[in-house]
Design an enzyme around this catalytic site. Structure first.
Site, PDB file in Angstrom:
ATOM      1  N   CYS A 121      40.784  34.709  39.982  1.00  0.00           N
ATOM      2  CA  CYS A 121      42.018  34.881  39.219  1.00  0.00           C
ATOM      3  C   CYS A 121      43.151  34.913  40.229  1.00  0.00           C
ATOM      4  O   CYS A 121      42.928  35.024  41.429  1.00  0.00           O
ATOM      5  CB  CYS A 121      42.023  36.207  38.478  1.00  0.00           C
ATOM      6  N   GLY A 126      43.255  30.020  38.089  1.00  0.00           N
ATOM      7  CA  GLY A 126      42.768  30.360  36.754  1.00  0.00           C
ATOM      8  C   GLY A 126      43.613  29.696  35.698  1.00  0.00           C
ATOM      9  O   GLY A 126      44.837  29.762  35.771  1.00  0.00           O
ATOM     10  N   ASN A 156      42.008  40.900  40.271  1.00  0.00           N
ATOM     11  CA  ASN A 156      41.260  39.723  40.699  1.00  0.00           C
ATOM     12  C   ASN A 156      40.022  40.226  41.411  1.00  0.00           C
ATOM     13  O   ASN A 156      40.136  40.966  42.378  1.00  0.00           O
ATOM     14  CB  ASN A 156      42.129  38.887  41.657  1.00  0.00           C
ATOM     15  N   GLY A 157      38.834  39.835  40.938  1.00  0.00           N
ATOM     16  CA  GLY A 157      37.613  40.263  41.607  1.00  0.00           C
ATOM     17  C   GLY A 157      36.519  40.587  40.620  1.00  0.00           C
ATOM     18  O   GLY A 157      36.546  40.130  39.475  1.00  0.00           O
ATOM     19  N   TYR A 201      37.797  26.333  50.103  1.00  0.00           N
ATOM     20  CA  TYR A 201      37.979  25.630  48.841  1.00  0.00           C
ATOM     21  C   TYR A 201      39.025  26.206  47.895  1.00  0.00           C
ATOM     22  O   TYR A 201      39.839  25.478  47.349  1.00  0.00           O
ATOM     23  CB  TYR A 201      36.620  25.567  48.126  1.00  0.00           C
TER      24      TYR A 201
END
Ligand code: SF4
Length: 462
Positions: A10, A39, A113-114, A253
């Site tokens: 995210c 996201g 985020n996570g 990436y």
């Protein structure tokens, strides 16, 4: 069609404008826009004016979620925002973030985020004590734990929460007159701090700071809590700091190439990885091409180091959103090439080196090699800027189960044969390490299985 890439987690954004008459929502919006690659399932913004929080969130892209006058109606000098790729819980607007709760000390909004690895245990514990959950995401577990500790004061409440939750997280929180940023004790998920005049910003990636004209100050350190209010920024360390293990896949990436993360330029790391690959695994060829977008910098690096010319060999359709309907097997066999189309001028009658960031299941790589051969490539040599992916991520990255990871089950020669490449080589773990400046402060568990913390025990195929 099953995913053949690791999936982003995210993106989060926080804004504190010193002038209380100004609105933070536009800054959050443009920051989220720059983080859209992290996201695409939902987007949300909460603004805080004098402790009163208003939230708007919708499924879809940032541009879809905030149409018409929505932004203008979000008034407040403090704002937080979120773009979501679902790593826990189902998608849909109920699970969109930020999440807000009302508490006797005031309203709280939090974006995460996570991924928490002890989410189920904590959820059960909270349910046993009477909490009724509205969503299926671990963020709600965090908000509840945070709210319970608030009677001890905000900093202590956050410190208590950090003691209890286990896993990977970067958080932006607003409560009262404050904006707060928190990063887990390993720094697995990224969070950086920006500044413009007297205004402060928090973002998953520095490209979001560039988008709004802020300067990158530094990263939030692992285990650090930063509190921003009218007195500026105050940092609180954590007792349970262990050691930095930022996700190396961000550099390989996930992140945008124009971001700088944990003091490492994403573009420079990818470019260097290409140069190292050229030295580790040379091959005679006529042209080097990269798989857009993350393979491009590495292909340029490989070309520079090898002396083989770089060429644009694959054209990407940039307008494929989350509702894209994948072509069925028959259409794929008939050769429809919607996402990536080969450029015959570069490829026909050439020995082609193609650089990609990773091989996960192998299905996309196999297809890429087939379309290059259909386009007339005499030979296709596949080079990969990460070692074989052989373990599942537990820290917020959507990875296939281990039994689907081709690198966990097959030898390099078997994979080469399955893909139909004339040769195949991965960067070594040591080479990857060099590409990020030789730092040992990265998690590489999806390659070597050395997780920075205890992770759930899965069966042999998971
Ligand atoms: S296991 Fe891999 S994807 Fe997950 S945090 Fe570690 S390096 Fe990143």
């Amino acid at each position: 069609m099953m995913n053949d890439k690791f999936k982003d987690e995210c993106g989060i954004m926080g804004v504190y404008l010193k002038n209380k008459e100004l609105n933070s929502s536009s800054y959050v919006y443009y920051g989220l826009y720059a983080l859209q690659h992290r996201g695409q399932e939902s987007a949300g913004i909460s603004v805080n004016k004098d402790g009163k929080i208003v939230t708007h969130k919708e499924t879809g892209l940032v541009s879809d979620a905030f149409k018409g006058n929505v932004l203008k109606q979000l008034k407040g000098n403090i704002g937080i925002g979120h773009v979501r790729y679902s790593t826990s819980g189902e998608d849909g607007v109920t699970n969109a973030q930020p999440l807000t709760v009302n508490h006797s000390v005031g309203q709280i909004a939090l974006a995460h985020n996570g991924n928490l690895i002890n989410d189920s245990a904590l959820r059960n514990m909270l349910e046993d004590s009477g909490v009724v959950f509205q969503t299926t995401i671990d963020t709600e577990v965090m908000v509840n734990i945070l709210a319970r500790g608030l009677r001890h004061g905000m900093i202590e409440a956050i410190q208590r929460m950090v003691e209890i939750i286990k896993g990977a997280y970067a958080l932006v929180i607003t409560v009262g007159d404050k904006l707060v940023g928190v990063r887990d004790p390993y720094g697995l998920r990224p969070l950086c701090i920006g500044k413009k005049d007297e205004d402060y910003f928090l973002a998953s990636e520095s490209c979001a700071l560039d988008a709004i004209g802020a300067e990158l100050l530094r990263d939030v350190e692992p285990g650090e809590i930063v509190v921003i209010d009218e007195n500026g920024l105050t940092s609180y360390g954590q007792n349970n700091w262990v050691k930095k293990k930022a996700c190396i896949f961000e550099l390989i990436y996930f992140a945008r190439p124009d971001s700088v993360m944990d003091e490492t330029s994403v573009y420079a790391a990818r470019h260097e990885a290409g140069k190292i690959l050229a030295k580790e695994s040379p091959v005679e060829a006529d042209v080097v091409i990269g798989v857009p977008d993350s393979g491009i910098a590495a292909a340029i690096g490989y070309a520079e180091a090898s002396g083989i010319p770089y060429g644009v060999g694959l054209i990407k359709n940039k307008y494929i959103g989350r509702t894209f309907i994948q072509p069925n097997q028959k259409l794929r066999e008939e050769g429809v090439r919607i996402k990536l189309n080969p450029l015959k001028e570069t490829i026909k009658d050439k020995r082609v080196i193609i650089i990609d960031d990773s091989i996960v299941r192998g299905t996309t790589s196999k297809r890429l090699i087939a379309i290059l051969k259909q386009a007339g490539a005499k030979e296709v040599h596949f080079r990969v800027t990460s070692p074989p992916v052989s373990h599942t991520c537990h820290f917020g990255i959507d990875t296939p189960r281990r039994k689907y990871l081709i690198g966990a089950k097959k030898t390099q020669e078997e994979i080469r044969e399955i893909l139909g490449a004339d040769s195949l080589a991965y960067i070594s773990l040591e080479g990857l390490n060099q590409s990020v400046g030789g730092k040992t402060t990265f998690c590489r568990a999806c390659f070597d299985g050395e997780y920075p913390m205890e992770v759930p025990i899965l069966n042999a195929n998971d």
